[in-house]
Scaffold this motif. Structure first.
Motif, PDB file in Angstrom:
ATOM      1  N   GLY A 284       0.831  -1.194   0.000  1.00 19.03           N
ATOM      2  CA  GLY A 284       0.000   0.000   0.000  1.00 19.03           C
ATOM      3  C   GLY A 284       0.866   1.246   0.000  1.00 19.03           C
ATOM      4  N   THR A 285       0.619   2.127   0.961  1.00 20.68           N
ATOM      5  CA  THR A 285       1.443   3.332   1.040  1.00 20.68           C
ATOM      6  C   THR A 285       2.846   3.008   1.530  1.00 20.68           C
ATOM      7  N   HIS A 286       3.045   1.809   1.969  1.00 19.52           N
ATOM      8  CA  HIS A 286       4.393   1.310   2.268  1.00 19.52           C
ATOM      9  C   HIS A 286       4.561  -0.026   1.558  1.00 19.52           C
ATOM     10  N   ASP A 287       5.841  -0.383   1.364  1.00 19.92           N
ATOM     11  CA  ASP A 287       6.168  -1.572   0.567  1.00 19.92           C
ATOM     12  C   ASP A 287       7.040  -2.496   1.414  1.00 19.92           C
ATOM     13  N   SER A 288       6.520  -3.676   1.738  1.00 23.16           N
ATOM     14  CA  SER A 288       7.269  -4.585   2.618  1.00 23.16           C
ATOM     15  C   SER A 288       8.443  -5.252   1.901  1.00 23.16           C
ATOM     16  N   ASP A 289       8.606  -4.972   0.597  1.00 22.32           N
ATOM     17  CA  ASP A 289       9.804  -5.444  -0.104  1.00 22.32           C
ATOM     18  C   ASP A 289      10.955  -4.450   0.043  1.00 22.32           C
ATOM     19  N   ASN A 290      10.657  -3.278   0.563  1.00 21.43           N
ATOM     20  CA  ASN A 290      11.634  -2.196   0.587  1.00 21.43           C
ATOM     21  C   ASN A 290      12.424  -2.222   1.894  1.00 21.43           C
ATOM     22  N   PRO A 291      13.710  -2.496   1.841  1.00 22.34           N
ATOM     23  CA  PRO A 291      14.488  -2.549   3.078  1.00 22.34           C
ATOM     24  C   PRO A 291      15.042  -1.194   3.496  1.00 22.34           C
ATOM     25  N   ASN A 292      14.668  -0.142   2.778  1.00 23.40           N
ATOM     26  CA  ASN A 292      15.315   1.149   3.000  1.00 23.40           C
ATOM     27  C   ASN A 292      14.546   2.011   3.984  1.00 23.40           C
ATOM     28  N   PHE A 293      15.011   3.250   4.121  1.00 27.25           N
ATOM     29  CA  PHE A 293      14.462   4.212   5.077  1.00 27.25           C
ATOM     30  C   PHE A 293      12.922   4.299   4.994  1.00 27.25           C
ATOM     31  N   LEU A 294      12.296   4.339   6.136  1.00 32.06           N
ATOM     32  CA  LEU A 294      10.841   4.424   6.339  1.00 32.06           C
ATOM     33  C   LEU A 294      10.125   3.089   6.117  1.00 32.06           C
ATOM     34  N   ASP A 295      10.748   2.131   5.449  1.00 30.30           N
ATOM     35  CA  ASP A 295      10.130   0.819   5.299  1.00 30.30           C
ATOM     36  C   ASP A 295      11.007  -0.302   5.840  1.00 30.30           C
ATOM     37  N   GLY A 296      12.177   0.030   6.332  1.00 31.41           N
ATOM     38  CA  GLY A 296      13.104  -1.004   6.792  1.00 31.41           C
ATOM     39  C   GLY A 296      12.559  -1.841   7.928  1.00 31.41           C
ATOM     40  N   GLU A 297      11.611  -1.289   8.694  1.00 36.64           N
ATOM     41  CA  GLU A 297      11.019  -2.064   9.797  1.00 36.64           C
ATOM     42  C   GLU A 297      10.253  -3.283   9.271  1.00 36.64           C
ATOM     43  N   LEU A 298       9.698  -3.150   8.064  1.00 34.55           N
ATOM     44  CA  LEU A 298       8.778  -4.187   7.578  1.00 34.55           C
ATOM     45  C   LEU A 298       9.482  -5.528   7.362  1.00 34.55           C
ATOM     46  N   PRO A 299      10.584  -5.562   6.575  1.00 36.95           N
ATOM     47  CA  PRO A 299      11.276  -6.856   6.456  1.00 36.95           C
ATOM     48  C   PRO A 299      11.881  -7.334   7.763  1.00 36.95           C
ATOM     49  N   GLU A 300      12.302  -6.425   8.616  1.00 41.29           N
ATOM     50  CA  GLU A 300      12.852  -6.864   9.915  1.00 41.29           C
ATOM     51  C   GLU A 300      11.792  -7.567  10.748  1.00 41.29           C
ATOM     52  N   ILE A 301      10.611  -6.981  10.777  1.00 45.77           N
ATOM     53  CA  ILE A 301       9.496  -7.614  11.488  1.00 45.77           C
ATOM     54  C   ILE A 301       9.193  -8.980  10.885  1.00 45.77           C
ATOM     55  N   ARG A 302       9.152  -9.031   9.573  1.00 45.10           N
ATOM     56  CA  ARG A 302       8.778 -10.276   8.894  1.00 45.10           C
ATOM     57  C   ARG A 302       9.809 -11.373   9.162  1.00 45.10           C
ATOM     58  N   GLN A 303      11.085 -11.013   9.121  1.00 41.88           N
ATOM     59  CA  GLN A 303      12.135 -12.026   9.240  1.00 41.88           C
ATOM     60  C   GLN A 303      12.425 -12.411  10.695  1.00 41.88           C
ATOM     61  N   ASN A 304      12.251 -11.488  11.621  1.00 40.37           N
ATOM     62  CA  ASN A 304      12.661 -11.760  13.011  1.00 40.37           C
ATOM     63  C   ASN A 304      11.495 -12.042  13.955  1.00 40.37           C
ATOM     64  N   ILE A 305      10.409 -11.328  13.763  1.00 40.65           N
ATOM     65  CA  ILE A 305       9.303 -11.420  14.727  1.00 40.65           C
ATOM     66  C   ILE A 305       8.239 -12.436  14.279  1.00 40.65           C
TER      67      ILE A 305
END
Ligand SMILES: [Fe+2]
Length: 608
Positions: free
Chosen positions: A289-310
């Protein structure tokens, strides 16, 4: 000249002091925020509110509007007030009033109630309201939701972060959250369990001074409402009935697997035995949506971290539903497991159920978790569209999503009834845009043994509706008394779930039904004798009553009914060892037992 100036300065200071003192004595405080409800448990509730001037705090409460007689006072002079009410009854509505020791500031009204939680573990029908990125001042999603639920109570209000735009300042909470034209009315009656978002931290770490979020909310740090102590208000857990909720801070604390939040999460979930587990936090593991969970960069970097670790921790521990915000869209996944990669790395094996789960138009997702709850599938929902909607990212819709929309404002209703969970996305027009259902541990096979003429009560393994075959009724349980062994089935209306009940019928006069069918049957006289044959007079017969009734008197009779041994128990017991006093001839003998002033006989054999 200097002397004159000094005089005016002192005079001005004295006048100002006098004016302030007089004002504080004369002013009646006004409530400018709240009241709002925090950390509801089965026997306590925290009430918070703000006044425009310092004053003491008082709460009146009672179980009816005419008996608001209990009182708690705090003499401290404050503008931000907090009172914890204790010794309450579970699952009970309480009316309340707010004021000072000298005056009432908020009188009682019909809608001004809170409800305590059920005792932890209790099954029931519970409703929760999830709103994401709601703090814009636009509350049309609220109107749609409240119209949909009507007069039903909301047992918990789940805030998914970015609760006050744009920076999470106290003043923004005031205008976008606590104002009368935003959520003031609902805050008085629904307990809020918030998660923080990046805007609650002003998109800035470290935040200085500390974010208003942590002052505004009083959240469980010590497992006050169930769950394991987190030691911080940033992330925590709590229980409501048979549900365990986990709330994470996906922004301001490290998200590594060995960082404190993940370690606490692992321990909290390992200790969790609730039938349902729901996790919510701001940053979604999957979104386009307004954020992209494929994006590891600034403002979206939390998304892959959450997916991979949490997410692996959540799935290892059988989390059923994950709800997020951040992306200003609605997205809802299939029932999935083990998907920790980018959108291009989704494989069919990660989708545990590729149907909609939309019930009753389709079948619900079903999970069997009694033996092992890990990796049985989780549904992920993004509900970041409660305050605004937005553009989509490249690759929209995310391939893991069954349902998605980036135009509609709305919020999510989560209903849990025993082993059934229903979640619905309710738009600002009160329409149900999407929904899914999960049913756990249903579809059982049960065997029931009865004697002819007895009733068997059959109960399905899920909450109604249910259809009974071959009975033909739709009642939530069935009472049957078949003349011979019969198999019954319970179906849901779509035949998605089936229970099988094998009712074995034993005719009367056939063990074990013959004994109980006798008119003078007495369970106290159910006695075992072991062994029934001995070869040596030094061996014992063990006599024991099943019911625990005491054996008062024993005789050993020969075949002609003549007593050859007599044993009187001065301290009757329900278990005795009996020896022949003298070695008898080989043959059949009888134990004559007196139990509860009644006589029975048991055959024994001596065969040397
Ligand atoms: Fe956000």
């Amino acid at each position: 000249m200097r002397c004159k100036l000094f005089f005016f300065l002192v005079y001005g200071w004295v006048c100002n002091l006098f004016a302030q003192t007089s004002a504080s004595n004369l002013l009646i405080p006004n409530i400018v925020r709240g009241p709002y409800l925090q950390i509801g448990t089965a026997n306590s509730m925290i009430l918070k509110w703000r006044t425009d001037v310092n004053c003491d705090s008082k709460v009146w409460y009672g179980t009816s509007i005419s008996t608001i007689t209990n009182q708690i006072t705090n003499a401290s002079l404050l503008t931000d007030h907090e009172i914890k009410i204790t010794n309450l009854n579970p699952s009970t509505f309480y009316y309340y009033m707010i004021g000072t020791s000298s005056t009432t500031l908020l009188t009682a009204s019909a809608g001004q109630t809170f409800k305590t939680s059920p005792v932890i573990g209790t099954k029931g029908k519970y409703r929760f309201w999830a709103v994401g990125d709601a703090g814009t001042g636009n509350v049309t999603e609220k109107t749609g939701f409240l119209n949909y639920i009507g007069s039903n109570h909301i047992d918990g209000w789940l805030w998914l972060g970015d609760n006050a735009y744009n920076s999470g300042f106290d003043s923004e909470y005031q205008t976008s959250v606590f104002a009368n034209n935003t959520y003031a009315t609902e805050l008085k009656k629904f307990v809020v369990w918030p998660a923080p978002g990046n805007h609650d931290y002003n998109n800035n770490i470290p935040f200085s001074p500390p974010p208003a979020y942590l002052d505004i909310f009083t959240l469980p740090t010590l497992g006050e409402a169930g769950g394991l102590s987190s030691g911080t208000e940033k992330y925590y857990s709590y229980n409501y009935g048979n549900i365990h909720f986990v709330v994470l801070d996906s922004y301001s604390v490290p998200r590594g697997v060995t960082d404190p939040m993940a370690v606490w999460l692992q321990n909290d979930l390992a200790a969790n035995n609730a039938a349902w587990t729901i996790a919510y936090f701001h940053h979604p593991p999957y979104t386009k949506g307004t954020h992209d969970s494929d994006n590891p960069n600034f403002l979206d970097g939390e998304l892959p971290e959450i997916r991979q670790n949490i997410i692996p921790i959540l799935e290892n521990n059988g989390v059923d539903v994950v709800i997020n915000g951040h992306s200003h869209v609605y997205e809802r996944s299939f029932l999935v497991d083990g998907y920790y990669g980018t959108s291009s790395q989704l494989s069919p094996s990660m989708i545990k159920n590729n149907t909609s789960g939309n019930y009753p138009s389709s079948c619900p997702y079903q999970k069997q978790t009694l033996i092992n709850k890990a990796h049985k599938g989780t549904v992920y929902a993004v509900v970041g569209c409660s305050g605004q909607t937005g553009v989509t990212a490249s690759g929209w819709p995310h391939p893991v999503m069954y349902s998605y929309n980036n135009i509609l404002l709305g919020s999510m209703l989560v209903e849990v009834n025993d082993n059934r969970l229903d979640a619905k996305f309710i738009t600002s027009n009160s329409a149900v845009y999407d929904g899914f259902t999960i049913v756990k541990n249903a579809g059982k096979k049960t065997t029931v043994n009865i004697c002819q003429g007895q009733n068997a009560v059959l109960k399905p393994s899920w909450p109604e509706p249910v259809y009974w075959f071959p009975i033909g009724t739709t009642l939530d349980s069935a009472i049957v008394s078949p003349p011979f062994s019969t198999t019954y089935f319970a179906y849901d209306p779509n035949s998605c779930i089936k229970d099988t009940f094998v009712v074995n019928v034993t005719p009367n006069n056939v063990p074990p039904c013959n004994i109980t069918a006798l008119p003078n049957y007495d369970p106290a006289l159910e006695v075992s004798v072991y062994p029934t044959m001995i070869r040596n007079k030094n061996e014992a017969f063990t006599i024991r009553t099943f019911s625990g009734a005491k054996i008062e008197h024993v005789k050993v009779l020969d075949i002609q009914g003549i007593a050859i041994d007599i044993y009187s128990n001065e301290q009757p017991m329900n278990e005795l060892n009996i020896y022949f006093k003298n070695e008898p001839q080989n043959g059949t003998y009888f134990l004559e037992l007196i139990i509860d002033n009644k006589m029975i006989h048991k055959k024994i054999i001596f065969n040397k």
